[in-house]
Enzyme design. Structure first.
Site, mmCIF file in Angstrom:
data_model
loop_
_atom_site.group_PDB
_atom_site.id
_atom_site.type_symbol
_atom_site.label_atom_id
_atom_site.label_comp_id
_atom_site.label_asym_id
_atom_site.label_seq_id
_atom_site.Cartn_x
_atom_site.Cartn_y
_atom_site.Cartn_z
ATOM 1 C CE LYS A 161 -10.322 -7.551 1.673
ATOM 2 N NZ LYS A 161 -9.330 -6.524 1.272
ATOM 3 N NE ARG B 73 -2.598 -7.644 -4.300
ATOM 4 C CZ ARG B 73 -3.378 -8.096 -3.329
ATOM 5 N NH1 ARG B 73 -2.883 -8.319 -2.138
ATOM 6 N NH2 ARG B 73 -4.646 -8.346 -3.546
ATOM 7 C CB SER C 81 -4.239 -6.584 4.768
ATOM 8 O OG SER C 81 -3.846 -5.349 4.249
ATOM 9 C CG HIS D 75 -1.901 -0.999 1.404
ATOM 10 N ND1 HIS D 75 -2.010 -1.816 2.508
ATOM 11 C CD2 HIS D 75 -2.916 -1.366 0.578
ATOM 12 C CE1 HIS D 75 -3.039 -2.626 2.364
ATOM 13 N NE2 HIS D 75 -3.604 -2.387 1.194
HETATM 14 O O1 PNS Z 1 -8.516 -2.804 0.398
HETATM 15 P P1 PNS Z 1 -9.787 -3.346 -0.203
HETATM 16 O O2 PNS Z 1 -10.562 -4.139 0.831
HETATM 17 O O3 PNS Z 1 -9.563 -4.126 -1.474
HETATM 18 O O4 PNS Z 1 -10.671 -2.065 -0.610
HETATM 19 C C1 PNS Z 1 -11.975 -2.205 -1.093
HETATM 20 C C2 PNS Z 1 -12.748 -0.902 -0.864
HETATM 21 C C3 PNS Z 1 -12.757 -0.557 0.613
HETATM 22 C C4 PNS Z 1 -12.093 0.219 -1.651
HETATM 23 C C5 PNS Z 1 -14.224 -1.109 -1.375
HETATM 24 O O5 PNS Z 1 -14.817 -2.168 -0.682
HETATM 25 C C6 PNS Z 1 -15.063 0.148 -1.227
HETATM 26 O O6 PNS Z 1 -14.970 1.037 -2.042
HETATM 27 N N1 PNS Z 1 -15.862 0.227 -0.138
HETATM 28 C C7 PNS Z 1 -16.708 1.385 0.142
HETATM 29 C C8 PNS Z 1 -18.145 1.122 -0.291
HETATM 30 C C9 PNS Z 1 -18.315 1.323 -1.789
HETATM 31 O O7 PNS Z 1 -18.125 2.422 -2.327
HETATM 32 N N2 PNS Z 1 -18.712 0.263 -2.487
HETATM 33 C C10 PNS Z 1 -19.035 0.343 -3.921
HETATM 34 C C11 PNS Z 1 -17.875 0.066 -4.804
HETATM 35 S S1 PNS Z 1 -18.032 -1.551 -5.356
#
Ligand code: PNS
Length: 161
Positions: free
Chosen positions: A42, A91, A129, A18
């Site tokens: 998660k 990645r 993570s 990150h």
């Molecule tokens: O680090 P991650 O878990 O891959 O990040 C995913 C994240 C947090 C960016 C995604 O789940 C997110 O954007 N969550 C906020 C809610 C949202 O906007 N969801 C719609 C997009 S699919």
């Protein structure tokens, strides 16, 4: 015009992977917000404020980076801070399908916001993570994959469990 980007994620916890993307984004944009968001698929180890605190600590050398926790949609966060770009790390090919879904959904929600992908540095392309947490849980060495402050907090979490 100030160019603003958002680096979103669940950051549970932040890794060197990150950090690599955040550092590179901070060189390309005038202002970068790190948005600590909920990923509903998660289960978290660290509380949102703990994640914010550790990210602030390990990005304190980056003057144009600010960390914020947000309980809502990523596109709403982007509009709140005036960002037109979301920056994510890729990645490997295995990331592609999920990232494509994320990008397409965000574009449907707000077509003015672009998602930009950066290839993760090869040294960090195997880090996630989840893997870091698993290794820390069983007492494995994590100093090469997360900053020392994060490694200490992970060890503390698992000792106190
Ligand atoms: O680090 P991650 O878990 O891959 O990040 C995913 C994240 C947090 C960016 C995604 O789940 C997110 O954007 N969550 C906020 C809610 C949202 O906007 N969801 C719609 C997009 S699919």
């Amino acid at each position: 015009m100030t160019r603003v980007a958002v680096c979103p994620g669940s950051f549970d916890p932040i890794t060197y992977g990150h950090l690599d993307i955040i550092e590179r984004t901070s060189k390309v944009f005038d202002k970068v917000y790190i948005s600590v968001l909920k990923n509903s698929s998660k289960k978290g180890l660290f509380m949102p404020q703990e994640r914010v605190d550790m990210i602030e600590k390990v990005t304190s050398h980056l003057d144009n980076v600010e960390v914020k926790q947000f309980d809502g949609l990523l596109v709403d966060f982007c509009n709140e801070v005036g960002a037109k770009a979301i920056v994510r790390g890729l990645r490997a090919v295995s990331d592609f399908e999920y990232e494509m879904q994320l990008t397409s959904m965000n574009r449907k929600l707000d077509s003015d916001i672009e998602t930009i992908y950066m290839m993760t540095n090869n040294n960090y392309s195997f880090i996630s993570s989840s893997i870091v947490k698993e290794v820390a849980k069983y007492g494995g060495k994590i100093e090469d994959v997360v900053p020392p402050h994060v490694a200490a907090l992970l060890q503390e979490k698992f000792i106190n469990r």
